[in-house]
Every structure is written in C-alpha cells, then in structure tokens.
Motif scaffolding. Structure first.
Motif, PDB file in Angstrom:
ATOM      1  N   ASP A 136      44.580 106.049  44.714  1.00 11.47           N
ATOM      2  CA  ASP A 136      44.016 106.211  46.048  1.00 11.47           C
ATOM      3  C   ASP A 136      42.509 106.461  45.974  1.00 11.47           C
ATOM      4  OD1 ASP A 136      44.181 106.216  48.829  1.00 11.47           O
ATOM      5  OD2 ASP A 136      44.452 108.389  48.945  1.00 11.47           O
ATOM      6  N   ASP A 137      41.854 105.758  45.037  1.00 10.24           N
ATOM      7  CA  ASP A 137      40.403 105.858  44.873  1.00 10.24           C
ATOM      8  C   ASP A 137      39.756 104.809  45.770  1.00 10.24           C
ATOM      9  OD1 ASP A 137      37.703 105.465  43.989  1.00 10.24           O
ATOM     10  OD2 ASP A 137      38.207 106.388  42.071  1.00 10.24           O
ATOM     11  N   THR A 138      39.119 105.269  46.823  1.00 12.36           N
ATOM     12  CA  THR A 138      38.491 104.360  47.786  1.00 12.36           C
ATOM     13  C   THR A 138      36.970 104.329  47.642  1.00 12.36           C
ATOM     14  OG1 THR A 138      38.398 106.115  49.458  1.00 12.36           O
ATOM     15  CG2 THR A 138      40.351 104.705  49.441  1.00 12.36           C
ATOM     16  N   SER A 139      36.440 104.970  46.601  1.00 14.87           N
ATOM     17  CA  SER A 139      34.993 105.109  46.468  1.00 14.87           C
ATOM     18  C   SER A 139      34.360 104.020  45.612  1.00 14.87           C
ATOM     19  CB  SER A 139      34.659 106.475  45.852  1.00 14.87           C
ATOM     20  OG  SER A 139      35.138 106.560  44.510  1.00 14.87           O
ATOM     21  N   ARG A 140      35.154 103.248  44.884  1.00 11.77           N
ATOM     22  CA  ARG A 140      34.614 102.308  43.906  1.00 11.77           C
ATOM     23  C   ARG A 140      34.882 100.860  44.309  1.00 11.77           C
ATOM     24  NH1 ARG A 140      34.131 105.718  39.064  1.00 11.77           N
ATOM     25  NH2 ARG A 140      35.472 107.545  39.348  1.00 11.77           N
ATOM     26  N   THR A 141      33.968 100.004  43.887  1.00 15.68           N
ATOM     27  CA  THR A 141      34.112  98.563  44.071  1.00 15.68           C
ATOM     28  C   THR A 141      34.455  97.922  42.737  1.00 15.68           C
ATOM     29  OG1 THR A 141      32.557  98.464  45.927  1.00 15.68           O
ATOM     30  CG2 THR A 141      32.868  96.429  44.661  1.00 15.68           C
ATOM     31  N   VAL A 142      35.312  96.914  42.788  1.00 13.73           N
ATOM     32  CA  VAL A 142      35.581  96.070  41.623  1.00 13.73           C
ATOM     33  C   VAL A 142      34.775  94.786  41.793  1.00 13.73           C
ATOM     34  CG1 VAL A 142      37.312  94.779  40.327  1.00 13.73           C
ATOM     35  CG2 VAL A 142      37.891  97.029  41.266  1.00 13.73           C
ATOM     36  N   TRP A 143      33.826  94.538  40.894  1.00 15.08           N
ATOM     37  CA  TRP A 143      32.983  93.354  40.943  1.00 15.08           C
ATOM     38  C   TRP A 143      33.580  92.269  40.045  1.00 15.08           C
ATOM     39  CZ3 TRP A 143      28.950  93.170  44.314  1.00 15.08           C
ATOM     40  CH2 TRP A 143      28.517  94.382  44.864  1.00 15.08           C
ATOM     41  N   VAL A 144      33.745  91.093  40.619  1.00 10.54           N
ATOM     42  CA  VAL A 144      34.376  89.959  39.935  1.00 10.54           C
ATOM     43  C   VAL A 144      33.286  88.913  39.719  1.00 10.54           C
ATOM     44  CG1 VAL A 144      36.292  88.315  40.022  1.00 10.54           C
ATOM     45  CG2 VAL A 144      36.482  90.513  41.227  1.00 10.54           C
ATOM     46  N   ALA A 145      32.748  88.842  38.503  1.00  8.60           N
ATOM     47  CA  ALA A 145      31.575  88.006  38.234  1.00  8.60           C
ATOM     48  C   ALA A 145      31.952  86.830  37.338  1.00  8.60           C
ATOM     49  CB  ALA A 145      30.475  88.837  37.566  1.00  8.60           C
ATOM     50  N   ASP A 146      31.636  85.635  37.816  1.00  9.23           N
ATOM     51  CA  ASP A 146      31.977  84.434  37.051  1.00  9.23           C
ATOM     52  C   ASP A 146      31.214  83.249  37.645  1.00  9.23           C
ATOM     53  OD1 ASP A 146      34.777  83.833  35.144  1.00  9.23           O
ATOM     54  OD2 ASP A 146      33.610  82.129  35.887  1.00  9.23           O
ATOM     55  N   SER A 147      31.034  82.226  36.818  1.00 13.58           N
ATOM     56  CA  SER A 147      30.504  80.973  37.372  1.00 13.58           C
ATOM     57  C   SER A 147      31.565  80.285  38.216  1.00 13.58           C
ATOM     58  CB  SER A 147      30.074  80.038  36.239  1.00 13.58           C
ATOM     59  OG  SER A 147      31.216  79.539  35.545  1.00 13.58           O
ATOM     60  N   PHE A 148      32.843  80.542  37.888  1.00 16.97           N
ATOM     61  CA  PHE A 148      33.997  79.897  38.510  1.00 16.97           C
ATOM     62  C   PHE A 148      33.962  78.383  38.290  1.00 16.97           C
ATOM     63  CE2 PHE A 148      33.401  83.922  40.748  1.00 16.97           C
ATOM     64  CZ  PHE A 148      34.651  84.487  40.564  1.00 16.97           C
ATOM     65  N   GLN A 149      33.266  77.979  37.220  1.00 18.12           N
ATOM     66  CA  GLN A 149      33.269  76.578  36.818  1.00 18.12           C
ATOM     67  C   GLN A 149      33.241  76.443  35.295  1.00 18.12           C
ATOM     68  OE1 GLN A 149      29.429  74.508  37.713  1.00 18.12           O
ATOM     69  NE2 GLN A 149      28.871  76.406  38.752  1.00 18.12           N
ATOM     70  N   GLY A 150      33.741  77.480  34.614  1.00 13.11           N
ATOM     71  CA  GLY A 150      33.794  77.433  33.160  1.00 13.11           C
ATOM     72  C   GLY A 150      32.542  77.997  32.521  1.00 13.11           C
TER      73      GLY A 150
END
Length: 286
Positions: A136-150
């Motif tokens: 129930d941790d609502t203070s943090r963001t999960v960042w999803v970093a990628d080119s999404f093209q390999g």
C-alpha cells in the motif's frame, strides 16, 4: 487467533510468490519454442530464419506453430532460458533480488522512485509495481524506460566495447510500448504510479522528471546503453538505495565494463553482490 498483521504478511508473501512465478513463466512451465516468436526473430541461423518466416505466415491466419521443449527449473531459476510467452526472461533469482531490494527500501523508508532501463515485455517493472501495491505504498513511481524498438546498432567509434554486437538484429527484443502497457493491465497494475519513458536512453533519462531513486535496475546489455543509464541516474540514487545490473556477468565486457569504469571514476567501493552469475547489485552507502 492469528494476529491480523501476520495474516497480512502471509497473504502478501503468497501474492508476490505467485506474481513472480507467473511473470517468469515458472507456473506454466513455459518453454515452448514458437515459430515466428521472440526467440527466432533476427536469428542468424538460416534454419531459424526460415522457421521464423513460416511461423509468421501461420500467425497471419490465426495459427501458432510450436514444438515442446523440456522445462528445466534450474534454468528458469537462473534466467538461462528464454520463455516464449512469459513477461520476463530474467529468471526467479533476479526476481527475488528485486523483491529484496524494493521491500528493504519500503520497510526502511529510503526515499525515491523505482526504475528499470530496458524492460522487454515489462515483467520486472510489473513486479516492482506489484510489490508497492502489496505494501500500500502510494508515494513512489515506477519508471519504465525503453526504446520499445529493441537495442541500438553498435557505435564502435564512441563505444569500442560494443564493436560487433548483434543484439540490434534480434527483433524479438523489440516490444512496443502499447504491448507493455497492456501487460501491466493484465495484472491490474497500470495506474498513475507507472510512468513510461519512451526513446533511446541518451534522449530520455537525463531530462526525465525524476528527483530521487531508491532502486535503479539497469538492463541494457551493451556498454552504450549501460553507461547512458548509469551516468544520469546514479547521482539520484539515495543512500541506502540499490543499483541492480541485470547483465553485469552475462555481458561482462560490455555492461559489466561500463559499470566497473563508472564505479572507478567516481570512487564507488560498495561491494558488488552476485545474484545468479548474470545479474549483480550493490547498496549505496553513506
């Protein structure tokens, strides 16, 4: 009567164990080899290239061609195989490491967000979000970093360690951002605490609106992708936070070298801990 906090801990442990095993394909014992699937895309072998083409044609007509391969629990634990359908290929031990790191910063209240650079189908970041939700941790963001093209073609003039690298030809490593978002949705974990950084690391990470990090996970394989992630992100990692390098051992001459050179340049002496022979991590000391 079992105390409520004990029941909560037990339920959380069951949820995270099931999530971890589902994301890695361990529950389904996913080890099929699918023609036209991720394993064969861009493969240098002529036989695999032909098989991939046949599979792609079958897919257009709604058919899937696959052959069964024995499932090896040890290989899945150590991330030595490549599941056909699962959302992560990092194996159970590296997933357990993510859980250890995230739970530690949550329990010890180390400030900062979580990020993975190089996400493939999103499995590790889905797991990060699941851990936060279970606490129930609502203070943090999960960042999803990628080119999404390999991965990018190697640039040996600037990064000699990547000379001859062929990962950019492996089309199975290119997963679009819409597909990754859909994967989050399938687990009920796509919400405002998940943010996507779409593009090459050199173009996105330095300007990303990230103030503090508690866990950073680098999975760029190449020297270029690793150094372009660690340089802008590590200064934001808080004391007591964790830096995880997925391919420190598996790509020692590329990702591993980039990390070693960065640590030497900045006088980082925190102990590097091996996870499974491929991945490694350390905790940032004061």
């Amino acid at each position: 009567m079992t105390p409520p906090e004990t029941r909560t801990d037990f339920t959380r442990a069951l949820y995270l164990d099931l999530l971890r095993r589902t994301l890695t394909g361990a529950v389904a014992e996913d080890n099929d080899s699918i023609l036209g699937g991720a394993r064969d895309g861009g493969a240098p072998s002529r036989r695999k290239a032909v098989a991939h083409g046949i599979g792609r044609v079958a897919n257009r007509f709604g058919f899937e061609l696959a052959y069964k391969k024995p499932y090896d629990p040890e290989s899945r634990a150590n991330g030595r195989d490549w599941p056909a359908r699962a959302d992560s290929m990092i194996g159970l031990k590296r997933m357990e490491n993510i859980q250890h790191c995230v739970e530690t910063v949550v329990r010890e209240e180390v400030p900062g967000d979580l990020i993975e650079t190089g996400v493939w189908r999103g499995g590790a970041t889905i797991f990060m979000r699941g851990i936060l939700k279970s606490y129930d941790d609502t203070s943090r963001t999960v960042w999803v970093a990628d080119s999404f093209q390999g991965l990018p073609p190697p640039d040996p003039a600037r990064f000699p360690a990547d000379a001859g690298d062929k990962l950019h030809t492996m089309r199975g490593l290119a997963v679009g951002v819409d597909q990754v978002k859909h994967n989050f949705e399938r687990y009920g974990l796509l919400d405002d605490q998940v943010k996507f950084l779409v593009g090459w690391f050199k173009d996105t990470l330095a300007s990303a609106p990230i103030e503090k990090l508690a866990v950073m996970r680098l999975d760029g394989d190449m020297y270029e992708s690793t150094v372009q992630a660690i340089e802008p992100l590590y200064p934001k990692l808080q004391h007591g936070g964790f830096c995880i390098v997925d391919d420190y051992g598996s790509h020692a001459s590329q990702a591993g070298r980039a990390v070693d050179e960065y640590r030497a340049m900045h006088g980082i002496t925190d102990e590097i801990v091996d996870i499974d022979g491929f991945g490694a991590y350390w905790r940032k000391s004061a």
